[in-house]
Motif scaffolding. Sequence first.
Motif, PDB file in Angstrom:
ATOM      1  N   TYR A   1      54.263 -17.620 -21.136  1.00 41.18           N
ATOM      2  CA  TYR A   1      53.980 -17.475 -19.718  1.00 41.18           C
ATOM      3  C   TYR A   1      54.291 -16.050 -19.275  1.00 41.18           C
ATOM      4  CZ  TYR A   1      54.525 -18.174 -14.691  1.00 41.18           C
ATOM      5  OH  TYR A   1      54.438 -18.077 -13.333  1.00 41.18           O
TER       6      TYR A   1
ATOM      7  N   THR B   1      36.920 -30.096 -21.415  1.00 36.58           N
ATOM      8  CA  THR B   1      37.006 -30.584 -20.039  1.00 36.58           C
ATOM      9  C   THR B   1      37.305 -32.091 -20.026  1.00 36.58           C
ATOM     10  OG1 THR B   1      35.344 -28.949 -19.530  1.00 36.58           O
ATOM     11  CG2 THR B   1      35.751 -30.592 -17.820  1.00 36.58           C
TER      12      THR B   1
ATOM     13  N   ILE C   1      40.994 -32.624 -21.001  1.00 31.24           N
ATOM     14  CA  ILE C   1      41.960 -32.267 -19.950  1.00 31.24           C
ATOM     15  C   ILE C   1      41.957 -33.335 -18.854  1.00 31.24           C
ATOM     16  CG2 ILE C   1      42.424 -30.584 -18.093  1.00 31.24           C
ATOM     17  CD1 ILE C   1      41.610 -28.425 -20.154  1.00 31.24           C
TER      18      ILE C   1
ATOM     19  N   GLU D   1      45.126 -35.558 -17.716  1.00 29.31           N
ATOM     20  CA  GLU D   1      45.610 -35.588 -16.319  1.00 29.31           C
ATOM     21  C   GLU D   1      45.725 -37.024 -15.832  1.00 29.31           C
ATOM     22  OE1 GLU D   1      42.867 -33.039 -14.321  1.00 29.31           O
ATOM     23  OE2 GLU D   1      44.095 -31.246 -14.714  1.00 29.31           O
TER      24      GLU D   1
ATOM     25  N   SER E   1      48.299 -29.343 -20.815  1.00 31.78           N
ATOM     26  CA  SER E   1      48.730 -29.541 -19.425  1.00 31.78           C
ATOM     27  C   SER E   1      49.255 -28.227 -18.854  1.00 31.78           C
ATOM     28  CB  SER E   1      49.874 -30.553 -19.335  1.00 31.78           C
ATOM     29  OG  SER E   1      49.556 -31.739 -19.964  1.00 31.78           O
ATOM     30  N   THR E   2      49.730 -27.344 -19.711  1.00 31.65           N
ATOM     31  CA  THR E   2      50.370 -26.114 -19.232  1.00 31.65           C
ATOM     32  C   THR E   2      49.395 -24.947 -19.124  1.00 31.65           C
ATOM     33  OG1 THR E   2      52.253 -26.877 -20.550  1.00 31.65           O
ATOM     34  CG2 THR E   2      52.446 -24.683 -19.583  1.00 31.65           C
ATOM     35  N   TYR E   3      48.474 -24.861 -20.074  1.00 29.87           N
ATOM     36  CA  TYR E   3      47.612 -23.670 -20.144  1.00 29.87           C
ATOM     37  C   TYR E   3      46.125 -24.026 -20.223  1.00 29.87           C
ATOM     38  CZ  TYR E   3      51.887 -21.118 -21.321  1.00 29.87           C
ATOM     39  OH  TYR E   3      53.144 -20.568 -21.298  1.00 29.87           O
ATOM     40  N   ASP E   4      45.320 -23.123 -19.665  1.00 30.84           N
ATOM     41  CA  ASP E   4      43.883 -23.144 -19.966  1.00 30.84           C
ATOM     42  C   ASP E   4      43.687 -22.243 -21.174  1.00 30.84           C
ATOM     43  OD1 ASP E   4      42.622 -24.781 -18.118  1.00 30.84           O
ATOM     44  OD2 ASP E   4      42.903 -23.275 -16.540  1.00 30.84           O
TER      45      ASP E   4
ATOM     46  N   SER F   1      45.933 -18.901 -20.102  1.00 31.67           N
ATOM     47  CA  SER F   1      46.380 -18.637 -18.734  1.00 31.67           C
ATOM     48  C   SER F   1      47.011 -19.903 -18.166  1.00 31.67           C
ATOM     49  CB  SER F   1      45.218 -18.164 -17.866  1.00 31.67           C
ATOM     50  OG  SER F   1      44.166 -19.068 -17.974  1.00 31.67           O
ATOM     51  N   ARG F   2      48.038 -19.685 -17.392  1.00 30.27           N
ATOM     52  CA  ARG F   2      48.813 -20.809 -16.863  1.00 30.27           C
ATOM     53  C   ARG F   2      47.946 -21.643 -15.934  1.00 30.27           C
ATOM     54  NH1 ARG F   2      54.522 -22.083 -17.448  1.00 30.27           N
ATOM     55  NH2 ARG F   2      54.909 -23.619 -15.870  1.00 30.27           N
ATOM     56  N   ARG F   3      47.980 -22.954 -16.090  1.00 25.22           N
ATOM     57  CA  ARG F   3      47.181 -23.809 -15.211  1.00 25.22           C
ATOM     58  C   ARG F   3      47.873 -23.935 -13.858  1.00 25.22           C
ATOM     59  NH1 ARG F   3      45.581 -29.191 -17.186  1.00 25.22           N
ATOM     60  NH2 ARG F   3      43.854 -28.823 -15.809  1.00 25.22           N
TER      61      ARG F   3
END
Length: 494
Positions: free
Chosen positions: A170, A316, A319, A323, A452-455, A491-493
């Motif tokens: 991060y 997609t 993810i 979620e 869950s944390t990053y794209d 990158s951070r979601r």
Amino acid sequence: MAFTQSMVLNLSGSAAVGLFAFAVFVYTYSSRIVKPRDPPNTPITVPYLFPWIGSFFTFNKDPLECLKQYHLSYGKYYKIYAAGRAVVVITDPDGVASISRDTTKHLDHKLVFSQILHGIAGFGSSIDFIQDLLDSKIFPIVKTSLSPALMSEVTGTVDSLIPLELERFYTSNSKATSLNLLEVIGRPIYNAGSLALFGPTFPLDSFHDFLELDSFLPQLLTRLPFIAQRGRFARLRMVSHLEKYIEEWWATDGTQDIPHASTTVMLSLTELKAAQVSRRDAAGTLLLFLWGFHSNMWFMIFWLLTHLVVDRTSMTRMISEIESFRAKHSLDQLDDPHCTPPLLESAIQETLRWATTSTTARYATEDTAVVVDGTPVPIMKGEYVLGDIRAVHYDPEVYEHPYEFKIDRYVTKNDDRLAAPKPSPWGRGKHMCVGRHVAVHAMRRFAVELLSTYDIVPTKPSSDGPKIPSINTRHFLGSLKSTEDFQILLSRRA
Ligand code: HEM
């Protein structure tokens, strides 16, 4: 007496006839009398030019491609001669299973395993003793302590450390970071897994030495000194890291545990000490653990993620499934078969199918047979036998478009179509993988935490779209590997 021309002609005629008769005799004698007739169903031998060398160079250059081509040419069983060894390869599912189960007791695990042990840990003359200890004491300990009922001692720590390990990627400036995917997987799992097994005194700075050792394993297995130099040095460094890790405990009476080391490690070390092995050999045994734990698992997660990264639609879907799982369940329910997200489960099974290479190699201590499709295929004493499970997993009659990675191949359909048969990546029988429950748990948990944390997107999509990194064709035991960097943007979601 002088020879006349006709006498000379007569003599050379008789010599030619004599020579011909002698040649026929030698051929008949050697093929029928000295070398008995091949038993029925003897595997076809892959043709080669030079005795002893056999197909060694062709095979060694590209084992995965050779196995694929030989399977296409020779079918369910065939024989390769290479560097003085005869290897019968079996590509039939029941045949591969019967090698692992070996009810005849003539297919020995020891000789092949000692070559692997030597490659990874470099044991010297003590190798037989260590191997007996592994089989009789240490693997049973690992089997129990990593069983579903008890594995939470290790997996609980892994689970709590993974999010912290992922935090290291991060950056506060909200920009995407370019990273090599294998490091994004390997680093957090190496740290979390090693701390869970060995406790906080484990030398985490050994990561790059471990990577180097793992990538040179095919060369180390050939035992040719000049091509395995870098692997040998990495192995020496790894053994020395682990010797330092146990140094203090080894010098004591062993009644106090290494702080926060797992039961698996402490019980194994206690057995090693009681058996009076050297400290170096105890460190080598821990290195074997470390390799068993990390090597195949990283690459399975690597292939799972590369397929998601190059296929945005699947990413997609995955993810959104994760979620909605997280909205309803706690992460501890990931292993509950009623709750596990179906697409994730299917993707894991598909990865295990797609990325498993040969899993089972044995040595015949007596003449024996492996039953292939109802036919007993003779395996002669002194021959090796290799179960090519990759050929089974890529059978087009069983798996539609087997070379494609189909993420929902294992999602149960609501119609009458049968789901694809589950893959067999763990071997079977006595030597079946004892870490399989931990491996699947960690694959699920890591994928969910990371996504869950990053794209994650590919760094440089080429004109015809992002591509799966190339497969390193030298690694043909365990799982597919890649030595190509696969750069991603993380990158951070929100
Ligand atoms: C996706 C990851 C993994 C794969 C594909 C895998 C695969 C395998 C296979 C195919 C075997 C059997 C070899 C044979 O029959 O000769 C095996 C054995 C073994 N595996 Fe795994 N493994 C994985 C993860 C792990 C983990 C996490 C551990 C944990 C320490 C582990 C520890 C072992 C051990 C100790 C054996 C030897 C068992 C014996 O000989 O009795 N493996 N593995």
